[in-house]
Design a protein around this motif. Structure first.
Motif, short mmCIF file in Angstrom:
data_model
loop_
_atom_site.label_atom_id
_atom_site.label_comp_id
_atom_site.label_asym_id
_atom_site.label_seq_id
_atom_site.Cartn_x
_atom_site.Cartn_y
_atom_site.Cartn_z
N GLY A 77 6.16 -14.60 4.17
CA GLY A 77 5.59 -14.38 2.85
C GLY A 77 4.12 -13.99 2.84
O GLY A 77 3.55 -13.78 1.78
N ARG A 78 3.51 -13.89 4.01
CA ARG A 78 2.12 -13.46 4.11
C ARG A 78 2.06 -12.11 4.84
O ARG A 78 2.97 -11.75 5.58
N LEU A 79 0.96 -11.40 4.62
CA LEU A 79 0.78 -10.14 5.35
C LEU A 79 0.71 -10.42 6.84
O LEU A 79 -0.01 -11.33 7.29
N LYS A 80 1.44 -9.63 7.61
CA LYS A 80 1.32 -9.71 9.06
C LYS A 80 -0.05 -9.18 9.45
O LYS A 80 -0.55 -8.23 8.85
N GLN A 81 -0.67 -9.81 10.45
CA GLN A 81 -2.02 -9.40 10.85
C GLN A 81 -2.00 -8.76 12.24
O GLN A 81 -1.18 -9.12 13.09
N PHE A 82 -2.96 -7.85 12.45
CA PHE A 82 -2.95 -7.02 13.65
C PHE A 82 -4.34 -7.00 14.30
O PHE A 82 -5.36 -7.21 13.64
N ASP A 83 -4.34 -6.67 15.60
CA ASP A 83 -5.61 -6.52 16.31
C ASP A 83 -6.35 -5.27 15.87
O ASP A 83 -7.58 -5.27 15.74
N ILE A 84 -5.59 -4.20 15.63
CA ILE A 84 -6.18 -2.91 15.28
C ILE A 84 -5.39 -2.29 14.13
O ILE A 84 -4.16 -2.29 14.15
N VAL A 85 -6.10 -1.78 13.15
CA VAL A 85 -5.47 -1.00 12.08
C VAL A 85 -6.20 0.33 11.99
O VAL A 85 -7.44 0.37 11.91
N VAL A 86 -5.46 1.41 12.04
CA VAL A 86 -6.03 2.75 11.84
C VAL A 86 -5.27 3.40 10.69
O VAL A 86 -4.07 3.19 10.53
N SER A 87 -5.97 4.19 9.89
CA SER A 87 -5.26 4.78 8.75
C SER A 87 -6.06 5.91 8.12
O SER A 87 -7.29 5.92 8.18
N ILE A 88 -5.32 6.84 7.55
CA ILE A 88 -5.90 7.89 6.72
C ILE A 88 -5.13 7.87 5.41
O ILE A 88 -4.15 8.59 5.23
N PRO A 89 -5.52 6.99 4.49
CA PRO A 89 -4.79 6.86 3.22
C PRO A 89 -4.81 8.16 2.43
O PRO A 89 -5.70 9.00 2.61
N PRO A 90 -3.83 8.36 1.54
CA PRO A 90 -3.81 9.57 0.70
C PRO A 90 -5.14 9.73 -0.05
O PRO A 90 -5.69 8.76 -0.56
N PHE A 91 -5.62 10.97 -0.11
CA PHE A 91 -6.94 11.21 -0.70
C PHE A 91 -6.94 11.19 -2.22
O PHE A 91 -7.98 11.05 -2.84
N ALA A 92 -5.79 11.36 -2.85
CA ALA A 92 -5.80 11.52 -4.32
C ALA A 92 -4.74 10.66 -4.99
O ALA A 92 -4.12 11.07 -5.96
#
Length: 490
Positions: free
Chosen positions: A258-273
């Motif tokens: 029920g909680r967000l899983k956590q990570f050592d590294i997160v990389v992302s390019i979220p949608p710009f619009a």
């Protein structure tokens, strides 16, 4: 390899480009490459076992999912259905599958988009002929890196689509820079991209860390992009990755009890619009918006909030964002909280017009939890590009300087201002004094080359020019009077 990629793209355009746009037909081409590649590797004894940074690619291929079987059924009127079955069985045997969201549902070879029954059959037969003749080995007979070929095709299709590309694709130089900013830590890291797109960033960073030493996780809301990522992961040796379809903001699926899983590294390019359901944030079950609730029209900060909540206590995140994230007044309170919680490590402003599909100005933000310093590195790379037909590319020199400066900052070295890569290490107090505006121009001195001027010589030159101008005016007046006299005589 690049010659093979351009050959595939060129032939596919001849077969499908008459009635379909590149955005429509690229998925079919990539799916057939997936089937062909899996079959070739399954039949061979070849693999990349000697290098931990390359995939141990050994996909299980049933008879009905083999390319050879499909080619034998070339004359079948149900060829589209057979290809769908092949995709289904190949995915079932080699990855975690979400029922109802299989690859063959997103990329349907029985779709009317390929034409009526006869036209569709003809196109599929031509495509299978193309891949049947395709050699996926180098001159020494060794099978090529199919994962790299797959991503090469993604970029070729993006170049072909130009500004009409359906999804913004990140240039390779930016992906390479993001991967290098992560560093070389290979101690069984968990890596996540909650907005994976076609999976290129997730794959490249995973390979940079080391295929066999990293657990990959991701989520993607666009169904076609989700299918492309599934194939991308499998072809690059990440078939054991955990990857879900769905919107990370409204329906996060990477969870633990029920909680967000956590990570050592997160990389992302979220949608710009993107827009998002900001009205639901106040009652968010995962506590993602402790630094503030972004406006409904600005989803980027909602994604950043999700990413920060997904980091382990010593985790690192690298996020590519529109430049407006750095200074918009509507999000200043969130930037305030990020600085006061000491989460922002680095800001890199990039040149405009780098991305396929948009000319928007962008930046890279590096976040880190439990930092040992309260300072933030600002780097201005806006002039570090080379231009080709109006498309900008981040120069190799600029990438090298950015990485050297960043590594120096991380190791505690002094940062020097360079003409081509201005940088500055700001204290929290300086960021406060700039009202939590993160634009690099607020911190980085722009180097302007100054030339020493000989004042006396310049004055003499001005005097000569003024005399010359006086003479020209006299000549002009004389010619005007002459013209008037000649006109009056007539």
């Amino acid at each position: 390899m690049i010659e093979i990629a351009y050959y595939i793209a060129s032939k596919a355009k001849q077969i499908l480009g008459g009635t379909l746009s590149v955005n429509q037909y690229k998925d079919y081409v990539l799916a057939l490459l997936f089937l062909k590649s899996a079959s070739e590797y399954y039949k061979s004894n070849d693999s990349f076992q000697s290098d931990e940074n390359k995939p141990l690619l050994r996909l299980l291929v049933s008879e009905r999912s083999s390319f050879d079987y499909l080619y034998k059924e070339l004359g079948s009127p149900e060829l589209g259905k057979l290809i769908n079955v092949a995709l289904y069985e190949l995915e079932q045997a080699n990855s975690r599958v979400i029922e109802g969201y299989e690859i063959n549902r997103a990329i349907n070879f029985e779709s009317n988009i390929l034409g009526d029954t006869n036209e569709r059959l003809s196109k599929l037969q031509e495509l299978l002929h193309l891949f049947q003749k395709l050699t996926l080995a180098d001159d020494a007979g060794k099978l090529i890196d199919i994962g790299a070929l797959y991503n090469q095709l993604l970029y070729i299709f993006a170049e072909e689509a130009g500004k009409k590309i359906s999804n913004v694709l990140t240039p390779r130089e930016v992906i390479g820079l993001v991967a290098e900013l992560i560093g070389n830590n290979k101690d069984n890291n968990s890596l996540c991209d909650p907005v994976s797109g076609s999976g290129t960033l997730l794959v490249e960073v995973g390979k940079r860390i080391g295929v066999r030493g990293v657990s990959l996780f991701g989520q993607e809301a666009n169904w076609n992009q989700y299918a492309l990522t599934k194939m991308n992961l499998m072809l690059n040796g990440f078939k054991d990755s955990t990857f879900f379809w769905g919107d990370s903001l409204s329906n996060p699926k990477l969870t633990d009890d029920g909680r967000l899983k956590q990570f050592d590294i997160v990389v992302s390019i979220p949608p710009f619009a993107d827009k998002w359901a900001a009205e639901e944030a106040e009652y968010d079950l995962y506590g993602r918006f402790q630094y503030g609730i972004p406006p409904r029209s600005q989803a980027t900060w909602a994604y950043i909030s999700h990413i920060l909540a997904s980091l382990k206590p010593n985790g690192q995140a690298v996020v590519v964002v529109p430049a407006g994230v750095l200074f918009r007044t509507s999000e200043s309170k969130i930037r305030h909280q990020i600085i006061e919680h000491n989460l922002l490590e680095t800001v890199i402003e990039l040149p405009q017009n780098l991305f396929y599909g948009t000319a928007i100005s962008t930046a890279i933000l590096v976040f880190r939890k439990n930092r040992k310093t309260t300072q933030t590195l600002f780097m201005d790379a806006r002039k570090g590009y080379i231009s080709n037909k109006g498309i900008y590319k981040l120069s190799d020199t600029m990438v090298e300087q950015l990485l050297n400066t960043y590594k120096g900052f991380i190791s505690g070295e002094q940062v020097w201002q360079e003409n081509s890569c201005p940088a500055y290490i700001a204290t929290q107090e300086e960021v406060r004094n700039n009202k939590y505006d993160w634009q690099t121009v607020k911190y980085v001195e722009e180097k302007i080359e100054r030339v020493e001027v000989d004042v006396e010589a310049t004055l003499q030159r001005i005097e000569k020019l003024e005399k010359r101008l006086e003479f020209v005016n006299e000549q002009l007046e004389y010619c005007t009077q002459q013209l008037i006299r000649l006109t009056n005589r007539k």
